[in-house]
Motif scaffolding. Structure first.
Motif, short mmCIF file in Angstrom:
data_model
loop_
_atom_site.label_atom_id
_atom_site.label_comp_id
_atom_site.label_asym_id
_atom_site.label_seq_id
_atom_site.Cartn_x
_atom_site.Cartn_y
_atom_site.Cartn_z
N PRO A 12 -11.46 66.59 45.86
CA PRO A 12 -11.38 67.40 47.08
C PRO A 12 -11.21 66.55 48.34
O PRO A 12 -10.76 67.07 49.37
CB PRO A 12 -12.73 68.13 47.10
N GLU A 13 -11.54 65.26 48.27
CA GLU A 13 -11.43 64.41 49.46
C GLU A 13 -10.00 63.93 49.69
O GLU A 13 -9.62 63.61 50.82
CB GLU A 13 -12.38 63.21 49.33
N THR A 14 -9.20 63.86 48.63
CA THR A 14 -7.84 63.32 48.82
C THR A 14 -6.74 64.30 48.39
O THR A 14 -5.62 64.22 48.88
CB THR A 14 -7.65 62.02 48.01
N ASP A 15 -7.05 65.22 47.47
CA ASP A 15 -6.00 66.11 46.93
C ASP A 15 -6.00 67.45 47.64
O ASP A 15 -7.06 68.03 47.88
CB ASP A 15 -6.22 66.36 45.44
N LYS A 16 -4.76 67.92 47.96
CA LYS A 16 -4.66 69.27 48.53
C LYS A 16 -4.87 70.30 47.43
O LYS A 16 -5.45 71.35 47.65
CB LYS A 16 -3.28 69.45 49.18
N LYS A 17 -4.31 70.00 46.26
CA LYS A 17 -4.50 70.92 45.14
C LYS A 17 -4.59 70.13 43.83
O LYS A 17 -4.19 68.95 43.78
CB LYS A 17 -3.38 71.95 45.09
N PRO A 18 -5.13 70.75 42.80
CA PRO A 18 -5.30 70.02 41.54
C PRO A 18 -3.97 69.65 40.89
O PRO A 18 -2.94 70.26 41.18
CB PRO A 18 -6.05 71.02 40.66
N HIS A 19 -4.00 68.66 40.03
CA HIS A 19 -2.81 68.29 39.26
C HIS A 19 -3.27 67.77 37.89
O HIS A 19 -4.48 67.61 37.66
CB HIS A 19 -2.00 67.23 40.00
N TYR A 20 -2.30 67.51 37.02
CA TYR A 20 -2.65 66.96 35.71
C TYR A 20 -2.16 65.52 35.61
O TYR A 20 -1.11 65.20 36.15
CB TYR A 20 -1.99 67.78 34.60
N GLU A 21 -2.92 64.68 34.96
CA GLU A 21 -2.46 63.33 34.69
C GLU A 21 -2.49 63.08 33.19
O GLU A 21 -3.34 63.62 32.48
CB GLU A 21 -3.33 62.30 35.42
N THR A 22 -1.51 62.25 32.74
CA THR A 22 -1.40 62.01 31.30
C THR A 22 -1.81 60.57 30.98
O THR A 22 -1.44 59.64 31.69
CB THR A 22 0.05 62.28 30.85
N TYR A 23 -2.59 60.41 29.93
CA TYR A 23 -3.04 59.08 29.49
C TYR A 23 -2.77 58.97 27.99
O TYR A 23 -2.92 59.94 27.26
CB TYR A 23 -4.54 58.91 29.73
N LYS A 24 -2.38 57.77 27.59
CA LYS A 24 -2.21 57.53 26.14
C LYS A 24 -3.33 56.60 25.68
O LYS A 24 -3.56 55.56 26.29
CB LYS A 24 -0.84 56.90 25.87
N VAL A 25 -4.04 57.01 24.64
CA VAL A 25 -5.14 56.17 24.15
C VAL A 25 -5.06 56.02 22.63
O VAL A 25 -4.59 56.92 21.92
CB VAL A 25 -6.54 56.74 24.52
N GLU A 26 -5.50 54.87 22.15
CA GLU A 26 -5.59 54.63 20.71
C GLU A 26 -6.89 55.28 20.21
O GLU A 26 -7.96 55.08 20.82
CB GLU A 26 -5.61 53.13 20.41
N ALA A 27 -6.83 56.06 19.16
CA ALA A 27 -8.03 56.75 18.70
C ALA A 27 -8.08 56.82 17.19
O ALA A 27 -7.04 56.77 16.51
CB ALA A 27 -8.06 58.17 19.29
N GLU A 28 -9.27 56.94 16.65
CA GLU A 28 -9.47 57.22 15.23
C GLU A 28 -9.55 58.74 15.09
O GLU A 28 -10.06 59.40 16.00
CB GLU A 28 -10.80 56.62 14.75
N PRO A 29 -9.12 59.28 13.96
CA PRO A 29 -9.23 60.74 13.79
C PRO A 29 -10.68 61.22 13.91
O PRO A 29 -10.94 62.36 14.24
CB PRO A 29 -8.69 60.99 12.38
N THR A 30 -11.62 60.32 13.61
CA THR A 30 -13.03 60.72 13.65
C THR A 30 -13.66 60.50 15.03
O THR A 30 -14.86 60.73 15.21
CB THR A 30 -13.84 59.94 12.60
N ASP A 31 -12.87 60.05 15.99
CA ASP A 31 -13.38 59.92 17.36
C ASP A 31 -13.64 61.29 17.95
O ASP A 31 -12.94 62.26 17.64
CB ASP A 31 -12.36 59.20 18.26
N ARG A 32 -14.63 61.37 18.83
CA ARG A 32 -14.87 62.63 19.54
C ARG A 32 -14.03 62.65 20.82
O ARG A 32 -13.66 61.58 21.33
CB ARG A 32 -16.35 62.76 19.90
N VAL A 33 -13.77 63.81 21.34
CA VAL A 33 -13.00 63.90 22.59
C VAL A 33 -13.73 63.15 23.70
O VAL A 33 -13.11 62.51 24.55
CB VAL A 33 -12.73 65.37 22.97
#
Lengths: 234, 139
Positions: A12-33
């Motif tokens: 709320p201090e810098t953005d006029k409105k919300p947006h989405y950002e995309t990240y790529k991460v290495e994960a195990e299938p058994t990792d939790r979100v």
């Protein structure tokens, strides 16, 4: 495996409105979100904000919308989502404070309104107030609530009108209404019979699907309605 | 386990309308079933098309079967079927307008507007009932 996370961002201090950002991460299938969120925060973007505490599905801090469903980030495994594209958003129906953090105050206000505490005006006995296993079993299901707000924020009636007490408050009222040692049932039923009480529930079952503790919420709401109609608490 | 009972909060508008919605929904299904069986007795299998059958099922008015091949409609224009129609109009209109009230009240949160809309809906409900009853009793 590589997982693509699309995360709702709002400062709320810098953005006029919300947006989405995309990240790529290495994960195990058994990792939790939650592990993936920690990975993003620790390795890619320290400004990402979310609530977490116990990380074991008990405290209810990390309820959020994961691929459109209200879930606890610490209970959902990557493999359970069946996709390597995960969208994470804050809970609906409550004001977003920052990123995935929502203002829980309206939720707790409704929770407090149903008097979620033990009421008994009799003098305390020498030992404990006794209860049979059957009497305890009567409200066992609704004792499991961890106040994560996944149910209330999945309810369309609550989205449309924040004055509706919501499923979590009704579940917590149910826990005391059907407790044989409690004497506040009449008061609570009166509160829940009003315009913003149990009759706002349209039996959509979103709450029951969303509950990470698998509480039969719609059933509990039905039982409170029945108690309002008949006065019977057995 | 000894039975526990507390005084009920008593009848209030929300509770009554919630109860009415359930009862009227079930009643309309039952009335439609009675209309459907009536149409079959009337000879729907050989003398009615599907549209006519549905019109009679949901509103058993003799005018609805005028253009079908039913040989003799006269025995079906009686007070019993008029009562069925009146009940269907009453349950349908009240159920529908109450549903509309609930939808509006979920979107409109100001008490003043809610009261104004309730009044408008009540007037429209009365007009609908009046028109429906007039149609049933004069046709």
């Amino acid at each position: 495996m590589q997982v693509t996370l699309k995360i709702f961002r709002y400062n709320p201090e810098t953005d006029k409105k919300p947006h989405y950002e995309t990240y790529k991460v290495e994960a195990e299938p058994t990792d939790r979100v939650l592990d993936l969120l920690e990975k993003v925060k620790g390795e890619q973007d320290g400004t990402l904000t979310f609530r977490r505490s116990c990380a074991h599905g008990v405290c209810g801090s990390d309820a959020m919308r994961i691929n459109g469903m209200n879930r606890l980030a610490c209970k959902v495994l990557v493999k359970d989502l069946g996709t390597d594209h995960i969208t994470i958003e804050p809970l609906l129906g409550l004001p977003t404070v920052k990123d995935l953090v929502v203002d829980m105050e309206p939720f707790f206000e409704h929770y407090r309104s149903v008097k979620p505490f033990f009421i008994n005006n009799d003098p305390p006995p020498q030992k404990e107030r006794l209860q049979s296993p059957e009497e305890r079993a009567r409200f066992d299901d609704t004792t499991k609530c961890i106040l994560c707000a996944a149910c209330t924020t999945s309810c369309p009636s609550f989205w449309l009108d924040g004055q509706y007490v919501g499923p979590a408050a009704i579940v917590n009222a149910h826990r005391f209404i059907f407790d044989s040692r409690d004497q506040g049932a009449e008061e609570r039923l009166k509160i829940l019979a009003d315009q913003f009480g149990v009759f706002r529930c349209h039996t959509i079952f979103n709450c029951t699907l969303a509950c990470p503790r698998e509480i039969q919420i719609t059933k509990a709401i039905g039982e409170v309605r029945k108690a309002i109609a008949t006065g019977r608490l057995d | 386990m000894k039975p526990r009972k507390v005084p009920t909060p008593g009848w209030n508008f929300e509770y009554l309308m919630w109860l009415f919605t359930r009862i009227s929904g079930a009643a309309m299904l039952l009335l439609a079933l009675i209309g459907f069986v009536g149409a079959l007795i009337m000879g729907a299998r050989y003398h009615m098309d599907l549209g006519t059958l549905m019109r009679w099922t949901f509103f058993p008015n003799p005018n609805h079967v005028l253009n079908s091949d039913i040989p003799d409609i006269a025995p079906w224009a009686n007070a019993y079927w008029q009562i069925m129609q009146l009940l269907l109009v009453f349950f349908g209109a009240t159920h529908g307008f109450n549903g509309l009230r609930l939808v509006l009240e979920e979107y409109i949160h100001s008490w003043g507007w809610q009261l104004a809309l309730r009044l408008v809906l009540m007037i429209l409900w009365l007009i609908t009932l009046g028109a429906g009853f007039f149609l049933v009793l004069t046709s």
